[in-house]
Design a protein around this motif. Structure first.
Motif, PDB file in Angstrom:
ATOM      1  N   ARG A 182      40.960  37.397  40.215  1.00 35.09           N
ATOM      2  CA  ARG A 182      39.741  38.180  40.014  1.00 35.09           C
ATOM      3  C   ARG A 182      39.972  39.315  39.004  1.00 35.09           C
ATOM      4  O   ARG A 182      39.129  39.604  38.166  1.00 35.09           O
ATOM      5  CB  ARG A 182      39.231  38.734  41.344  1.00 35.09           C
ATOM      6  N   TYR A 183      41.139  39.948  39.101  1.00 33.96           N
ATOM      7  CA  TYR A 183      41.481  41.022  38.162  1.00 33.96           C
ATOM      8  C   TYR A 183      41.554  40.471  36.735  1.00 33.96           C
ATOM      9  O   TYR A 183      40.996  41.062  35.798  1.00 33.96           O
ATOM     10  CB  TYR A 183      42.817  41.661  38.561  1.00 33.96           C
ATOM     11  N   ILE A 184      42.222  39.333  36.540  1.00 34.02           N
ATOM     12  CA  ILE A 184      42.334  38.709  35.219  1.00 34.02           C
ATOM     13  C   ILE A 184      40.950  38.388  34.664  1.00 34.02           C
ATOM     14  O   ILE A 184      40.650  38.665  33.494  1.00 34.02           O
ATOM     15  CB  ILE A 184      43.221  37.443  35.291  1.00 34.02           C
ATOM     16  N   ALA A 185      40.094  37.808  35.493  1.00 40.08           N
ATOM     17  CA  ALA A 185      38.735  37.463  35.057  1.00 40.08           C
ATOM     18  C   ALA A 185      37.957  38.721  34.658  1.00 40.08           C
ATOM     19  O   ALA A 185      37.219  38.720  33.661  1.00 40.08           O
ATOM     20  CB  ALA A 185      38.003  36.714  36.166  1.00 40.08           C
ATOM     21  N   LYS A 186      38.124  39.792  35.406  1.00 44.05           N
ATOM     22  CA  LYS A 186      37.426  41.057  35.106  1.00 44.05           C
ATOM     23  C   LYS A 186      37.887  41.624  33.766  1.00 44.05           C
ATOM     24  O   LYS A 186      37.071  42.044  32.941  1.00 44.05           O
ATOM     25  CB  LYS A 186      37.691  42.064  36.234  1.00 44.05           C
ATOM     26  N   VAL A 187      39.202  41.642  33.531  1.00 45.28           N
ATOM     27  CA  VAL A 187      39.735  42.167  32.269  1.00 45.28           C
ATOM     28  C   VAL A 187      39.238  41.321  31.100  1.00 45.28           C
ATOM     29  O   VAL A 187      38.815  41.846  30.072  1.00 45.28           O
ATOM     30  CB  VAL A 187      41.276  42.221  32.301  1.00 45.28           C
ATOM     31  N   GLU A 188      39.266  39.998  31.252  1.00 44.46           N
ATOM     32  CA  GLU A 188      38.794  39.108  30.189  1.00 44.46           C
ATOM     33  C   GLU A 188      37.308  39.338  29.900  1.00 44.46           C
ATOM     34  O   GLU A 188      36.874  39.365  28.752  1.00 44.46           O
ATOM     35  CB  GLU A 188      39.036  37.646  30.564  1.00 44.46           C
ATOM     36  N   HIS A 189      36.511  39.512  30.955  1.00 42.31           N
ATOM     37  CA  HIS A 189      35.078  39.753  30.808  1.00 42.31           C
ATOM     38  C   HIS A 189      34.843  41.067  30.043  1.00 42.31           C
ATOM     39  O   HIS A 189      34.016  41.135  29.127  1.00 42.31           O
ATOM     40  CB  HIS A 189      34.410  39.799  32.187  1.00 42.31           C
TER      41      HIS A 189
END
Length: 195
Positions: A182-189
């Motif tokens: 979830r953290y990775i997806a948030k940073v990418e977003h």
């Protein structure tokens, strides 16, 4: 590879022991360079090759490529951690000393950390116990063991000597892997919105 000269925009490399290979290389208008430094696939393409003298011996040079392709060797996607909100990794060395390093990148299977001091007392294959770090804006830390996968020397942008230390998570619960994802997806977003 003999030298990289950013000021002259040149990459200098050694000649082959084969005169025929050297002749073919000089006649080629497009050349692909492939290597595996540290086991990581690196590739770039250049134009024509020129002959030159480097260090008193015959050598070849090409213009520095506009980009270098570096293929990740992990099975899972990884991202560089935001410099403004760095993750801080904590662990115990085999002799019991505390290790505290900023994370450079993260995936669901491990962390890449950076040290400005020569890491003494551990090497690839060592296991670190009692490891933990916190994700930004997450009140609960992640706890796990880790195995050191590599210790790679490098020179930072300012010319300072650094060491990249790759860590593989051991016994990371699936629920914690989900938090990392979830953290990775948030940073990418967030990065896509800024671009």
């Amino acid at each position: 590879l003999l030298d990289a000269q950013p000021g002259r925009e040149l990459l200098i490399f050694d000649c082959s022991g084969s005169a025929e290979i050297n002749r073919h290389l000089l006649q080629s208008s497009r050349n692909v360079f492939v290597g595996r430094p540290g086991g990581i696939h690196v590739q770039f393409t250049t134009g024509r090759v020129s002959e030159m003298i480097h260090g008193g011996s015959k050598a070849f040079s090409v213009a520095l490529p506009p980009f270098v392709m570096r293929l990740q060797r992990r099975d899972t996607f990884r991202i560089e951690t935001p410099r403004g909100k760095p993750l801080q990794f904590f662990g115990r060395l085999p002799d019991g000393r505390l290790l505290s390093l900023p994370a450079h990148d993260i995936s669901v299977s491990g962390l890449g950390t950076t040290s400005t001091e020569m890491p003494i007392g551990f090497s690839a294959g060592d296991r670190l116990e009692n490891c933990h770090f916190a994700l930004p804006e997450d009140p609960h830390e992640l706890f796990f063991s880790a195995t050191i996968r590599h210790v790679t020397p490098l020179v930072g942008r300012t010319g300072q000597q650094q060491w990249r230390i790759g860590l593989h998570f051991e016994n990371m619960p699936a629920v914690e892997e989900n938090r990392i994802q979830r953290y990775i997806a948030k940073v990418e977003h967030e990065r896509r919105e800024l671009s």
